[in-house]
Structures are given as C-alpha cells and as structure tokens.
Enzyme design. Structure first.
Site, PDB file in Angstrom:
ATOM      1  N   TRP A   1     -48.694 -36.633  43.165  1.00  0.00           N
ATOM      2  CA  TRP A   1     -47.716 -36.262  44.200  1.00  0.00           C
ATOM      3  C   TRP A   1     -46.714 -35.255  43.634  1.00  0.00           C
ATOM      4  CZ3 TRP A   1     -42.395 -36.595  44.380  1.00  0.00           C
ATOM      5  CH2 TRP A   1     -41.803 -36.382  45.624  1.00  0.00           C
ATOM      6  N   HIS A   2     -46.390 -35.432  42.343  1.00  0.00           N
ATOM      7  CA  HIS A   2     -45.368 -34.558  41.769  1.00  0.00           C
ATOM      8  C   HIS A   2     -45.843 -33.126  41.607  1.00  0.00           C
ATOM      9  CE1 HIS A   2     -43.237 -38.283  40.822  1.00  0.00           C
ATOM     10  NE2 HIS A   2     -42.157 -37.521  40.779  1.00  0.00           N
ATOM     11  N   GLY A   3     -47.119 -32.936  41.364  1.00  0.00           N
ATOM     12  CA  GLY A   3     -47.558 -31.554  41.190  1.00  0.00           C
ATOM     13  C   GLY A   3     -49.059 -31.441  41.132  1.00  0.00           C
TER      14      GLY A   3
ATOM     15  N   PHE B   1     -41.947 -29.707  44.346  1.00  0.00           N
ATOM     16  CA  PHE B   1     -42.861 -30.815  44.627  1.00  0.00           C
ATOM     17  C   PHE B   1     -42.957 -31.047  46.118  1.00  0.00           C
ATOM     18  CE2 PHE B   1     -41.109 -32.296  40.330  1.00  0.00           C
ATOM     19  CZ  PHE B   1     -41.981 -31.453  39.672  1.00  0.00           C
TER      20      PHE B   1
END
Lengths: 462, 342
Positions: A323-325, A462
C-alpha cells in the site's frame, strides 16, 4: 497545495472566515467547494477521480441499503471494491506490475511488452481517499453504517481537505456525522487548532525538511559514506519520515479543529514503543485499524489454527507494505515488520524493570533498519546502505548541522514528554508564561531554521 | 481591561518578532546568504570602491588549459582603463533576473556609475528557462529582495519561489519546445524545437558507412535546443533585461549589455546557415530593443572563431585566452566611446 506554502497560508484564513460567515445550513457546500479547489490546485484533471469514486460509492451504498440480505448487497460491494481498487491498481501499480512481470518473464527468456502511459502521474492522496471511501462501502455492506442519502455530505466526507491527501483515514461514523452537524464558532477551537498547526509546522520544516538534507545525499551514493554517517543518515530518515507524517496529521487535526471538527489521532510517540506490536498501535493508527477491521478480521483474525493466524498476520503486513508504494522494497519492509511481530508474539517474555530499556532499544533499532528498505530506491540501493551501515562504505561524512541536532533534541524531548497526550492538551494545561514561551520558541525556530529545499510531504506519494 | 490585555499581548508578540529579526540578522543571515546567495558577497566587496561593475557568469572566468594569460574578460577590460576602476561580480550559470536584483542592491551612496551586464543568447531559450538550476537561482533571488531578513527566511522555508521539481520542469520544457513556433522566411521542415530535435536526433547526421554519427547528433541536437527559437515579447528573460534597463535609468547608472559570442562556425558546420540565421535574427531583435541613446549593446555574437571555444561537445560561451581578449577589446572600444563622450 502544500500546507507549508504561502498559497495555503492565504487559502486557510479565507476559508475560515467565509466558512463561519456562511449560514450553518450551507456550510457543507462551501467546504466541499474549498476541498475540491484544494485538490484541484495540484492537477485539475484528477478531481474527476475523486468525483468518480464518490458517485460510485454513494450509489452502491444506497443500493446496498435497499437490500436486507448480504447476498443481494454483495454485487454492489464488489462494484465499489473493483472501482476503487481498480483506480488504485491502474494509477499506482500498473507500471510496477508490468515491470515485475517483464522481469519475471526475462528469467525464462520470454519477451513481455506492455503499453507505457507517458506522463501518468500518481494522483496525490489516492491511496488515502480510496481506503476512506472503501471503509464506508464495507460498513454499509455489513450493516454497521446507514447509507448516507445526502450526496453533498458524502462527497465532503470523501474530499474533506484537511485530511484528504494523507489522512488520517476517517470512518464515516465519525467524520460524516460531524459534517452534518451545525458547528458554531469557538475561540477555543481556533486556539487549539493553531496550537496543533504550530507544532506540526515545527516538526515538518524544522526536523523533517532539515533531516532530508542529510538523508538524500546519503541514499544517492551510500557506499561513499562512513559507518558513522550511515547510522546518522538512517536515524535521520527515521525521524524525517516520522516528523513529516506526524506533522501532516497534526496539521490536519488542527485544521479540522478550527472548522469545529474532531478527527482521530494518527500517532502516539511511536519511537518509544517497547515492541513492534506497540509500535503499530502508535504509528499511523488510522491505517493499522483499517487493515485490522477490513483485512485481518475478514481473513479470520486469530480465530483458527496458529498457521492460519500467521498467514493472516503476514498478509496484512505485506499488503500494508505494498500500500505504501509500488516497489518490492516496500513489500520487504512490510514483511520484516510482520516477521518481527510474529516472533514477538510467539517468543517475547513479559516486559519487566530493566529489560524495558533493551526492549525499547531492540524495537527502535529494528524499526530504523527496516526504514532502510522503505527509503531505498531498489534492493541494490538498500544493499549498499546496509554495507555502509556495517563499515564497508567510504570515508565521506554527512553534513550534521548543530542547529539541526539541537532542533531534533527539542522535538525528541517534547515527544517523550507528550507520549500519550496531544500537544494542544499539554500546552493548554501550562501557565501563560510557559505557554507563550513555547509558542515563541517554536515560531522562532520555524522562522529562522526551517528547511529551505522543496520537500513535499513524503506520504503524498502514497 | 480586556482591551488592555490584548494590546499588551500584541506588544509582547511584536517585541518578540523584533528580537527574532535582530537575532537572526546578527547571527544567522550571513550564513544563509553564503549558502544560497553568495554572489551578493561579490557585490559587497566592490560596490564602494569601483566606477563600474561587470556582472558575469562562467564565460567571464573559465580559462583554457594552455592559456598563458589567465585573466578573466572583466580583468582584461579593467586593465584597459587605469583611471576607471571596473569591479567584477560573477558566478556560474547566472542570468538577468539575478543581475537585476543585484543592481537594485547597489547602495545609493556607491560610486558605481556604470554596469556591464552579460547577455547570453542561450539564457533566452526554453532549455535554460526551465532548467533545474532555476530553483537555486530563484532561491538566491528571494534572499536578494528588499524586505526584513526574517521574512525572506520564512518565505524561503515556505518555498515562495519558482520551486518546481525536476519532473515538472521537464514537462514544461517539452511543452515549450512544442508550443513555441519558429517563423521562417523560407521553406523549412520544422517550425518548433521538438520536431526539429526529434528529426535530427534520429539519424540526422550519418557516418560514411551509413551508421549514426553520435558525437555530431549529440552536439547538433543540443545546438537546436539552445538556439532554435525566436525571442518573443513574453520571454521572461526579456522582461528581466527590460527591468535592468528601467532600474539603471531610474538610478542614473550607465548600462551596457555585453552580448556574448557563440560558436557560429561549429553551428554552421552542422546546420548550414539555418540555425545561425535564427541566432542573428535574435541578435538583431535585441539590438533594436536595447541599442539607443541611453543604452549600449555590445555585439560579440560572431566575434570569436571556433578554435577559441574551449568546449567542443556542448554549446557554451567558454573562450580561450584569445577569445576572451577579443571580447574584452570589443567591449573596451565601446566603453572608450562612452567615456570619451562629453
């Protein structure tokens, strides 16, 4: 529009004045327009994505509310999930997925081509508002939330500008309900909002932005730097990312407060956690609880065999990483946290007396080292950073300015003393001379020592 | 009672800000200037002791490896005028906006009666206007403005300058290359840099065996990007030079624009007369605008031959000793005419 910009410093007072001058009944209209303006100031064409997401989820929720049985509601939930996750997949993961496939096929000497979209920029905040609106659809599906009939209020819930771009990810039950209430002007709200904004600005421009000047050169060529510098840079990144994200959340909470709306805390001194479990109760709380409620529990949580529980934990951490990257380094970062979490749950003795310090040291070191994967451009870059950390780098030194170290000391102390309370609560309980001294010291630091490079909030990407 | 309370509070805050301004100016301002606008130091060093200031960039101080005479253009010029002291304010990759901010900083009490401002044709190009160097230049420019130092420092923190990121600048650059039309008085296949660059970049120069001549392609496409444009009224650099002219007129400072020499021989060798036609037309445009009773534009555009340019693989205005001497001489001749005027 960045919070730390002149554009925003003009936008904010205008919004506040006009908001409170508008009849309470129509304030949502004004706030919705302001929120759309705020978002459109990045790229007007991406406003369409928020509106699309809003309309789909509004309609799906209304449809779901007309059916009693979950089975009949399911197609609308699936539509909502596909639409939101589809947007996210396309804008955030399209290139990453195709590049990964290309790499995979290349091992077997199989050619793989895909269409490259030129100038495809990641819409700011897409991960946040899609998760926020998904939480609403899921709760309506579960029958835990009534479908909102007022399209304007729902649109405002999705696009509420203080937390639109980087959270906290709010639930409709909390934020949506407040947006419907008629707020009256209160100096106390304005004061508390300003207190939070002041502290947030301090963390962003004095700590995060100054530390970025240590971190960026190091990660460009890690092997040029000495072990001392590598550790300094790793620590600087740990505090850069914390202060950057903490600052955004704090400013967001302060802004909302000035509009008479209370939004949830997102951080509670996470670097003083004694375990990874505790760290995740204190770091990005709105995301951790989102994953708990909408992924971990639906997967079965801790009900079932130990193996199933382990699987569920690992899935949550790996997905959280992704999800972060859109990069495997983020997945590894999530995986490391997941593994430590599991090890702690399975083997950690009860924390007592002097062990506490070592528990803290272990947790903090693990978090700092895991951030290396989070910050690195790729695995080669991470590997070089680790080599430098353990003495295989060069002799270059990072530039540590005395002022930056002193500012960091000030922040670390305040974070320690605040621990479980927010800055506005703490400062409000101090006597006027101390309170005003703190205000002036923070202002002086922002005016005199704020970072001068253009560093947008890290979580925007993000 | 309440009013008095608020007035007292306001006065305390005001006093605190005054104190901050004093502390900042006393202890931190110099350091920030050194870090972000060190060119100002150059000006401070000369502004009280010279008759004229030469504002220059790397063209002034870059020297060739075999040069016997390592003097810069401005030093050679200064030596021509023993009774008229010329000081130098220089730093690499500067442009007219910075020069303008610096000229405004010359104190009214200064003996400076004349400024010589470097005019680089490349600085009018989209490539330079959208260059990543611009962020640092604008940071310097922000600090050079006349306002309380503490406010300038805060504006720097708030990135209140043209602070676009590299990717945004590149996007703007590509858009400008497509949008800025070139008007040709004769048939020419390309009317913008983008198309011209793409065409020449894909095998525009070939070796005898038919393969791409990469050194020529690299140099030739760079030359197109640096010089393949018409200067139009909305060019930001033009506004900067206009502002310089206006400030000098208001302050009664004699102004000389020093249009730098370009490597026309090398350009003609790769592009025939087409690209240099645009350069000469732009030169004529600038002369028409800036050469009148009040202003002088010294034209060096075609003055230096290819052999006297130091860089061979990228268009620059870096000259060897002879190149610098020619420009200094040309400039000195113009200066003499001005100084001899009654």
């Amino acid at each position: 529009m960045l919070f730390n910009s002149v554009h925003f410093l003009v936008f904010l007072p205008l919004v506040l004045v006009l908001y409170y001058l508008t009849k309470a009944k129509y304030r949502w209209v004004f706030l919705l327009l302001a929120s759309y303006y705020f978002y459109a100031s990045w790229r007007i064409e991406y406003l369409g994505l928020i509106i699309f997401s809003t309309l789909i989820d509004y309609w799906c929720a209304l449809k779901m509310s007309k059916h009693g049985a979950r089975k009949q509601r399911r197609p609308f939930l699936v539509l909502s999930l596909l639409s939101n996750l589809g947007l996210l997949a396309f804008f955030k993961y399209y290139s990453f997925a195709n590049e990964s496939l290309m790499q995979l096929f290349s091992y077997a000497d199989i050619g793989y081509k895909y269409y490259r979209f030129e100038d495809l920029l990641l819409p700011v905040g897409i991960s946040f508002y899609t998760f926020q609106t998904l939480s609403y659809s899921i709760e309506v599906y579960r029958g835990e939330q009534k479908a909102e009939r007022h399209l304007g209020i729902f649109a405002l819930y999705v696009s509420f500008f203080p937390q639109l771009v980087a959270g906290p990810i709010e639930r409709f039950a909390r934020l949506g309900t407040q947006l419907k209430q008629q707020v009256s002007f209160s100096w106390s709200n304005i004061r508390k909002g300003l207190q939070l904004m002041l502290y947030g600005f301090f963390a962003k421009v004095c700590i995060a932005d100054n530390f970025a000047n240590i971190v960026t050169p190091f990660f460009e060529n890690p092997l040029d730097y000495s072990a001392f510098s590598a550790w300094a840079a790793a620590l600087a990144y740990a505090f850069q990312i914390y202060c950057d994200f903490f600052a955004y959340s704090t400013i967001a909470i302060g802004l909302a407060r000035m509009l008479g709306i209370s939004i949830m805390d997102n951080f509670k001194s996470p670097y003083f956690a004694l375990s990874i479990t505790e760290f995740w109760r204190r770091w990005h709380i709105s995301l951790s609880t989102w994953f708990r409620d909408y992924l971990y529990i639906p997967l079965g949580g801790n009900k079932g065999s130990k193996m199933l529980w382990i699987r569920n934990i690992l899935i949550v951490f790996l997905v959280s990483g992704l999800w972060h990257g859109a990069n495997w380094t983020f997945v590894v970062w999530g995986g490391i946290h997941g593994l430590i979490y599991l090890l702690e749950k399975l083997y950690t003795p009860k924390i007592q007396g002097p062990i506490k310090f070592f528990m803290w040291l272990k947790t903090f070191s693990m978090v700092v080292l895991a951030w290396v994967f989070f910050r690195a451009q790729n695995f080669d870059n991470a590997s070089e950073a680790f080599q430098a950390l353990f003495g295989a780098g060069g002799t270059n030194q990072v530039e540590l300015k005395t002022v930056s170290v002193l500012l960091f000391g000030l922040f670390a102390l305040s974070d320690y003393f605040l621990f479980n309370q927010r800055f506005d609560t703490w400062i409000d309980n101090r006597k006027a001379p101390l309170r005003w001294s703190v205000y002036l010291v923070l202002l002086a630091c922002i005016f005199m020592f704020g970072g001068v490079e253009n560093h947008p909030f890290i979580y925007f990407q993000f | 009672m309440k009013l008095q309370y608020y007035i007292a509070r306001f006065l305390i805050v005001l006093a605190a800000f005054v104190l901050m301004q004093v502390l900042y100016t006393r202890f931190f301002w110099e350091e920030d200037l050194k870090e972000h606008a060190d060119i100002l130091e150059n000006l401070v060093l000369v502004q009280d002791s010279v008759d004229a200031v030469y504002f220059g960039e790397s063209s002034n101080f870059t020297i060739g490896k075999t040069d016997q005479d390592a003097r810069s253009i401005s030093e050679m010029l200064d030596d021509e005028f023993p009774n008229f002291k010329i000081g130098t304010v220089e730093k690499g990759a500067q442009h007219a906006r910075i020069y303008h901010s610096l000229i405004k900083k010359i104190p009214a009490s200064s003996p400076v009666k004349m400024v010589i401002v470097t005019m680089n044709l490349r600085s009018f190009s989209a490539d330079w206007i959208n260059s990543e160097l611009e962020s640092n230049l604008m940071k310097a420019d922000l600090l050079l403005q006349d306002r309380p130092e503490l406010v300038s420092r805060l504006l720097l923190t708030l990135n209140f300058y043209d602070n676009k990121r590299g990717s945004e600048r590149l996007k703007d650059l590509h858009a400008a290359w497509k949008k800025d039309k070139i008007s040709w008085p004769y048939e020419f296949p390309y009317d913008n840099i983008y198309d011209w660059d793409v065409a020449k970049g894909n095998g525009g120069w070939l070796l005898e065996d038919g393969s791409w001549d990469m050194p020529k392609i690299q140099l030739g496409t760079q030359e197109i990007k640096q010089f393949g444009f018409d200067i139009k009224e909305d060019n930001p650099r033009l506004k900067d030079f206009d502002a310089i002219a206006k400030t000098c007129e208001e302050r009664n400072i004699k102004l000389i624009f020093n249009l730098l020499a370009e490597n026309i021989d090398a350009i003609d060798a790769l592009h025939g007369k087409d690209l240099s036609f645009l350069m000469k037309r732009n030169r004529d445009f600038l002369k028409a605008r800036y050469q009148n009773n009040e202003l002088v534009l010294v034209d060096n555009l075609e003055l230096v031959r290819e052999v006297h340019f130091i860089d061979k693989d990228f268009p620059t205005e870096h000259y060897d000793e002879i190149g610098r001497k020619r420009i200094a001489k040309n400039l000195a001749d113009s200066l003499k005419k001005i100084l001899l005027k009654p």
